[in-house]
Design a protein around this motif. Structure first.
Motif, PDB file in Angstrom:
ATOM      1  N   PRO A  59      41.189  52.836  53.417  1.00 51.92           N
ATOM      2  CA  PRO A  59      41.934  53.700  52.491  1.00 51.92           C
ATOM      3  C   PRO A  59      43.002  52.888  51.751  1.00 51.92           C
ATOM      4  O   PRO A  59      43.641  52.014  52.324  1.00 51.92           O
ATOM      5  N   GLY A  60      43.177  53.177  50.486  1.00 46.11           N
ATOM      6  CA  GLY A  60      44.194  52.486  49.711  1.00 46.11           C
ATOM      7  C   GLY A  60      43.718  51.257  48.976  1.00 46.11           C
ATOM      8  O   GLY A  60      44.448  50.688  48.160  1.00 46.11           O
ATOM      9  N   ALA A  61      42.493  50.814  49.243  1.00 44.49           N
ATOM     10  CA  ALA A  61      41.968  49.647  48.544  1.00 44.49           C
ATOM     11  C   ALA A  61      41.714  49.997  47.076  1.00 44.49           C
ATOM     12  O   ALA A  61      41.302  51.108  46.748  1.00 44.49           O
ATOM     13  N   LEU A  62      41.971  49.028  46.204  1.00 43.83           N
ATOM     14  CA  LEU A  62      41.727  49.197  44.774  1.00 43.83           C
ATOM     15  C   LEU A  62      40.454  48.452  44.397  1.00 43.83           C
ATOM     16  O   LEU A  62      40.290  47.281  44.753  1.00 43.83           O
ATOM     17  N   VAL A  63      39.560  49.130  43.685  1.00 49.24           N
ATOM     18  CA  VAL A  63      38.317  48.520  43.234  1.00 49.24           C
ATOM     19  C   VAL A  63      38.423  48.310  41.726  1.00 49.24           C
ATOM     20  O   VAL A  63      38.579  49.279  40.968  1.00 49.24           O
ATOM     21  N   LEU A  64      38.345  47.052  41.297  1.00 51.99           N
ATOM     22  CA  LEU A  64      38.476  46.703  39.888  1.00 51.99           C
ATOM     23  C   LEU A  64      37.105  46.288  39.356  1.00 51.99           C
ATOM     24  O   LEU A  64      36.516  45.313  39.833  1.00 51.99           O
ATOM     25  N   CYS A  65      36.572  47.050  38.383  1.00 57.05           N
ATOM     26  CA  CYS A  65      35.235  46.797  37.843  1.00 57.05           C
ATOM     27  C   CYS A  65      35.285  45.705  36.786  1.00 57.05           C
ATOM     28  O   CYS A  65      35.834  45.910  35.707  1.00 57.05           O
ATOM     29  N   LEU A  66      34.677  44.561  37.093  1.00 58.72           N
ATOM     30  CA  LEU A  66      34.577  43.453  36.139  1.00 58.72           C
ATOM     31  C   LEU A  66      33.113  43.337  35.710  1.00 58.72           C
ATOM     32  O   LEU A  66      32.422  42.395  36.057  1.00 58.72           O
ATOM     33  N   GLN A  67      32.640  44.333  34.954  1.00 60.26           N
ATOM     34  CA  GLN A  67      31.220  44.435  34.630  1.00 60.26           C
ATOM     35  C   GLN A  67      31.002  44.635  33.139  1.00 60.26           C
ATOM     36  O   GLN A  67      31.890  45.100  32.422  1.00 60.26           O
TER      37      GLN A  67
END
Length: 296
Positions: A93-101
């Motif tokens: 919980p709390g993790a940030l997912v950054l889309c580099l796509q």
């Protein structure tokens, strides 16, 4: 920070490697041949500024992202949902997912499978390739534009301190569309010719094809309620000037016999055009030709 790179190809290795050089704990989730090479000798980063081996962790399973504060999500667009479901089983919980796509809808698609996690879109401007197992080659640029999200300021500070120019923009959708237009203009042509941008734009009739592709994309964007802040025709000229030796990711995929992201580039414009009543013949031809080459 504890950082995991999901789908550590050329883009993921570059940004993950830059964070690792700055002292962050980075784990790459990559194909077995890259993992083995990185475990043996680190990630070789051959850039315009330096050529060195960077020590970091590597694995082949999404479980490597279990303790991550930040996930750089770099899988191909066609794998977005499947990779997202793998992350859902392990992310804290709390993790940030950054889309580099590539493409304009990956973050939205990822949110459908990660509804309990923060997901942010990013626009990537970097020219890279994997020159061999565990060997990243950087041809130019290397900046990011990211959308506002919980915890993004800490991530931006870390990226900037690591040598990655990064800005937060409230209008990432416009920036994603600009990147999509440029990808539609150059990726398929580079893939069909198996040549870099500087070579292809000198081809007979190719500047006119690029112009037609861009104009169709602009018409679809306008009908979709998107206004581009930058003239894409001028941006296309600058792209060739800054990265003349770069071959597109679509060209690299075809050369390796891998599926491309063309369905999420020119193919996406064709589908949106059909839905909005906008003709896109130039995009349709490039999309169809790359799909034909994929069958080879």
């Amino acid at each position: 920070m504890k950082v995991a790179v999901m789908g550590a190809g050329a883009v993921g290795c570059y940004f993950g490697g830059m964070l690792a050089r700055a002292g962050h704990h980075v784990t790459l989730v990559a194909r077995p041949q890259h993992v083995e090479a990185i475990r043996d000798g680190g990630l070789r980063m051959e850039t315009r500024q330096f050529d060195e081996r960077v020590a970091l962790q590597a694995g082949t399973d999404a479980a490597a992202a279990r303790d991550a504060d930040l996930v750089l999500f770099c899988v191909k667009s066609l794998d977005t949902e499947a990779a997202g479901r793998q992350l859902r089983e392990v992310l804290r919980p709390g993790a940030l997912v950054l889309c580099l796509q590539n493409g304009v809808d990956n973050a939205d698609r990822l949110r459908t499978v990660l509804p309990d996690h923060e997901v942010a879109a990013a626009v990537v401007y970097v020219a890279t390739e994997m020159a061999g197992p565990g060997h990243l080659k950087h041809h130019g640029r290397g900046e990011l534009v990211v959308e506002p999200a919980r915890g993004i300021e800490t991530v931006v500070q870390a990226l900037v301190a690591s040598g990655v120019p990064t800005e937060v923009s409230p209008d990432v959708r416009s920036a994603l569309w600009l990147k999509l237009v440029l990808n539609c203009a150059f990726n398929a042509v580079s893939a069909i010719a198996q040549k870099p941008y500087g070579f292809t734009v000198a081809g007979t009739g190719i500047p006119e094809v690029i112009r037609d592709v861009i104009d169709e994309c602009l018409a679809v964007a306008k009908a979709d309620g998107v206004t581009l802040a930058v003239d894409p025709h001028e941006a296309a000229r600058k792209l060739v000037e800054t990265m003349p030796t770069q071959s597109s990711s679509t060209a690299q995929d075809l050369a390796r016999g891998k599926p491309t992201e063309i369905d999420f580039l020119n193919g996406y414009v064709v589908r949106r055009g059909e839905a909005l009543g906008i003709a896109t013949p130039a995009n349709r031809v490039l999309w169809a030709l790359v799909k034909l080459l994929e069958r080879k």
